[in-house]
Design a protein around this motif. Sequence first.
Motif, PDB file in Angstrom:
ATOM      1  N   VAL A  16     -80.571  92.420  10.634  1.00 27.17           N
ATOM      2  CA  VAL A  16     -80.196  91.422  11.641  1.00 27.17           C
ATOM      3  C   VAL A  16     -79.429  90.275  10.984  1.00 27.17           C
ATOM      4  O   VAL A  16     -78.441  89.784  11.547  1.00 27.17           O
ATOM      5  CB  VAL A  16     -81.437  90.902  12.399  1.00 27.17           C
ATOM      6  CG1 VAL A  16     -81.066  89.775  13.340  1.00 27.17           C
ATOM      7  CG2 VAL A  16     -82.094  92.036  13.177  1.00 27.17           C
ATOM      8  N   GLN A  17     -79.839  89.860   9.785  1.00 28.04           N
ATOM      9  CA  GLN A  17     -79.121  88.792   9.080  1.00 28.04           C
ATOM     10  C   GLN A  17     -77.695  89.224   8.757  1.00 28.04           C
ATOM     11  O   GLN A  17     -76.761  88.435   8.870  1.00 28.04           O
ATOM     12  CB  GLN A  17     -79.867  88.410   7.794  1.00 28.04           C
ATOM     13  CG  GLN A  17     -79.233  87.242   7.066  1.00 28.04           C
ATOM     14  CD  GLN A  17     -79.212  85.975   7.898  1.00 28.04           C
ATOM     15  OE1 GLN A  17     -80.232  85.562   8.425  1.00 28.04           O
ATOM     16  NE2 GLN A  17     -78.052  85.348   8.018  1.00 28.04           N
ATOM     17  N   GLU A  18     -77.526  90.484   8.399  1.00 30.27           N
ATOM     18  CA  GLU A  18     -76.183  90.999   8.114  1.00 30.27           C
ATOM     19  C   GLU A  18     -75.336  90.994   9.384  1.00 30.27           C
ATOM     20  O   GLU A  18     -74.138  90.696   9.340  1.00 30.27           O
ATOM     21  CB  GLU A  18     -76.275  92.415   7.540  1.00 30.27           C
ATOM     22  CG  GLU A  18     -74.945  92.957   7.093  1.00 30.27           C
ATOM     23  CD  GLU A  18     -75.072  94.315   6.416  1.00 30.27           C
ATOM     24  OE1 GLU A  18     -74.210  95.163   6.685  1.00 30.27           O
ATOM     25  OE2 GLU A  18     -76.014  94.510   5.635  1.00 30.27           O
ATOM     26  N   MET A  19     -75.957  91.309  10.520  1.00 30.28           N
ATOM     27  CA  MET A  19     -75.233  91.273  11.791  1.00 30.28           C
ATOM     28  C   MET A  19     -74.768  89.850  12.090  1.00 30.28           C
ATOM     29  O   MET A  19     -73.641  89.645  12.559  1.00 30.28           O
ATOM     30  CB  MET A  19     -76.128  91.811  12.914  1.00 30.28           C
ATOM     31  CG  MET A  19     -76.393  93.294  12.808  1.00 30.28           C
ATOM     32  SD  MET A  19     -77.763  93.876  13.829  1.00 30.28           S
ATOM     33  CE  MET A  19     -77.177  93.581  15.464  1.00 30.28           C
ATOM     34  N   ILE A  20     -75.625  88.881  11.809  1.00 25.83           N
ATOM     35  CA  ILE A  20     -75.267  87.471  12.023  1.00 25.83           C
ATOM     36  C   ILE A  20     -74.121  87.075  11.088  1.00 25.83           C
ATOM     37  O   ILE A  20     -73.156  86.435  11.503  1.00 25.83           O
ATOM     38  CB  ILE A  20     -76.484  86.556  11.802  1.00 25.83           C
ATOM     39  CG1 ILE A  20     -77.508  86.772  12.911  1.00 25.83           C
ATOM     40  CG2 ILE A  20     -76.067  85.087  11.719  1.00 25.83           C
ATOM     41  CD1 ILE A  20     -78.842  86.103  12.669  1.00 25.83           C
ATOM     42  N   ASP A  21     -74.228  87.485   9.829  1.00 24.01           N
ATOM     43  CA  ASP A  21     -73.229  87.102   8.826  1.00 24.01           C
ATOM     44  C   ASP A  21     -71.862  87.717   9.094  1.00 24.01           C
ATOM     45  O   ASP A  21     -70.842  87.113   8.778  1.00 24.01           O
ATOM     46  CB  ASP A  21     -73.699  87.498   7.425  1.00 24.01           C
ATOM     47  CG  ASP A  21     -74.920  86.710   6.986  1.00 24.01           C
ATOM     48  OD1 ASP A  21     -75.201  85.648   7.583  1.00 24.01           O
ATOM     49  OD2 ASP A  21     -75.601  87.163   6.036  1.00 24.01           O
ATOM     50  N   THR A  22     -71.821  88.918   9.652  1.00 25.52           N
ATOM     51  CA  THR A  22     -70.551  89.610   9.848  1.00 25.52           C
ATOM     52  C   THR A  22     -69.976  89.443  11.247  1.00 25.52           C
ATOM     53  O   THR A  22     -68.873  89.912  11.518  1.00 25.52           O
ATOM     54  CB  THR A  22     -70.701  91.117   9.548  1.00 25.52           C
ATOM     55  OG1 THR A  22     -71.698  91.675  10.418  1.00 25.52           O
ATOM     56  CG2 THR A  22     -71.062  91.352   8.096  1.00 25.52           C
ATOM     57  N   CYS A  23     -70.695  88.761  12.113  1.00 29.88           N
ATOM     58  CA  CYS A  23     -70.225  88.569  13.487  1.00 29.88           C
ATOM     59  C   CYS A  23     -69.042  87.594  13.501  1.00 29.88           C
ATOM     60  O   CYS A  23     -69.116  86.518  12.902  1.00 29.88           O
ATOM     61  CB  CYS A  23     -71.366  88.035  14.348  1.00 29.88           C
ATOM     62  SG  CYS A  23     -70.919  87.878  16.087  1.00 29.88           S
ATOM     63  N   ASP A  83     -71.208  84.788  22.112  1.00 27.71           N
ATOM     64  CA  ASP A  83     -72.242  85.454  22.897  1.00 27.71           C
ATOM     65  C   ASP A  83     -73.065  86.396  22.016  1.00 27.71           C
ATOM     66  O   ASP A  83     -74.298  86.398  22.062  1.00 27.71           O
ATOM     67  CB  ASP A  83     -71.621  86.216  24.070  1.00 27.71           C
ATOM     68  CG  ASP A  83     -70.561  87.230  23.640  1.00 27.71           C
ATOM     69  OD1 ASP A  83     -69.871  86.981  22.613  1.00 27.71           O
ATOM     70  OD2 ASP A  83     -70.416  88.264  24.310  1.00 27.71           O
ATOM     71  N   LEU A  84     -72.385  87.186  21.188  1.00 29.10           N
ATOM     72  CA  LEU A  84     -73.088  88.098  20.275  1.00 29.10           C
ATOM     73  C   LEU A  84     -73.868  87.332  19.222  1.00 29.10           C
ATOM     74  O   LEU A  84     -75.004  87.681  18.906  1.00 29.10           O
ATOM     75  CB  LEU A  84     -72.092  89.032  19.575  1.00 29.10           C
ATOM     76  CG  LEU A  84     -71.692  90.301  20.295  1.00 29.10           C
ATOM     77  CD1 LEU A  84     -70.681  91.075  19.460  1.00 29.10           C
ATOM     78  CD2 LEU A  84     -72.885  91.150  20.624  1.00 29.10           C
ATOM     79  N   ALA A 128     -81.098  84.889  18.370  1.00 24.92           N
ATOM     80  CA  ALA A 128     -82.331  84.972  19.164  1.00 24.92           C
ATOM     81  C   ALA A 128     -83.194  86.134  18.676  1.00 24.92           C
ATOM     82  O   ALA A 128     -84.423  86.016  18.579  1.00 24.92           O
ATOM     83  CB  ALA A 128     -81.994  85.129  20.641  1.00 24.92           C
ATOM     84  N   ASN A 129     -82.549  87.252  18.341  1.00 23.88           N
ATOM     85  CA  ASN A 129     -83.277  88.401  17.797  1.00 23.88           C
ATOM     86  C   ASN A 129     -83.918  88.045  16.458  1.00 23.88           C
ATOM     87  O   ASN A 129     -85.052  88.431  16.177  1.00 23.88           O
ATOM     88  CB  ASN A 129     -82.350  89.603  17.629  1.00 23.88           C
ATOM     89  CG  ASN A 129     -81.912  90.207  18.946  1.00 23.88           C
ATOM     90  OD1 ASN A 129     -82.412  89.848  20.011  1.00 23.88           O
ATOM     91  ND2 ASN A 129     -80.960  91.112  18.878  1.00 23.88           N
ATOM     92  N   MET A 130     -83.190  87.283  15.639  1.00 24.97           N
ATOM     93  CA  MET A 130     -83.707  86.894  14.325  1.00 24.97           C
ATOM     94  C   MET A 130     -84.938  86.012  14.465  1.00 24.97           C
ATOM     95  O   MET A 130     -85.884  86.138  13.685  1.00 24.97           O
ATOM     96  CB  MET A 130     -82.622  86.184  13.515  1.00 24.97           C
ATOM     97  CG  MET A 130     -83.074  85.791  12.121  1.00 24.97           C
ATOM     98  SD  MET A 130     -83.637  87.180  11.119  1.00 24.97           S
ATOM     99  CE  MET A 130     -82.198  87.455  10.144  1.00 24.97           C
TER     100      MET A 130
END
Length: 139
Positions: A61-68, A74-75, A81-83
């Motif tokens: 999830v942290q990687e998803m945040i970092d690469t968004c 919105d994403l 929120a998921n984190m």
Amino acid sequence: MPLSYLQKEKINAMKNKDVRRKNVLSEIIDTCQKATITPKGRLDLTAELVNESLIKYQKMVQEMIDTCPATRTDLLDEYKANMEIVNEYAPKLITDKKEIEMFIRGLDFDLVPANRSSIMKELKGKVDMKIANKVLGEM
């Protein structure tokens, strides 16, 4: 943390109609169950394996945040929120270099290269492994 606790939390989220929490917990539970499958057969789902799976999911999830992309607010809000939900259940890892060094010194191992894998095995799930690797290299 036992898997049964996560399953109860998922049921509570369903009762409270908290779709986000239910979805995140479902993904965490799936990650835990997939971790038991190995080429040699199934492993027992221990609390340690659940914690390792939680840490793995937290990193994902942290990687998803970092690469968004910054334009996809919105994403990014959804991932954050998921984190927050994941952080409620994931074990807290020691990230301070000095604390990790004290923890390593407290282990009953000689600080020689031959013991490195045994030391790292003891640290797994308790400290941030990237930082621990650096600290151990410096020691």
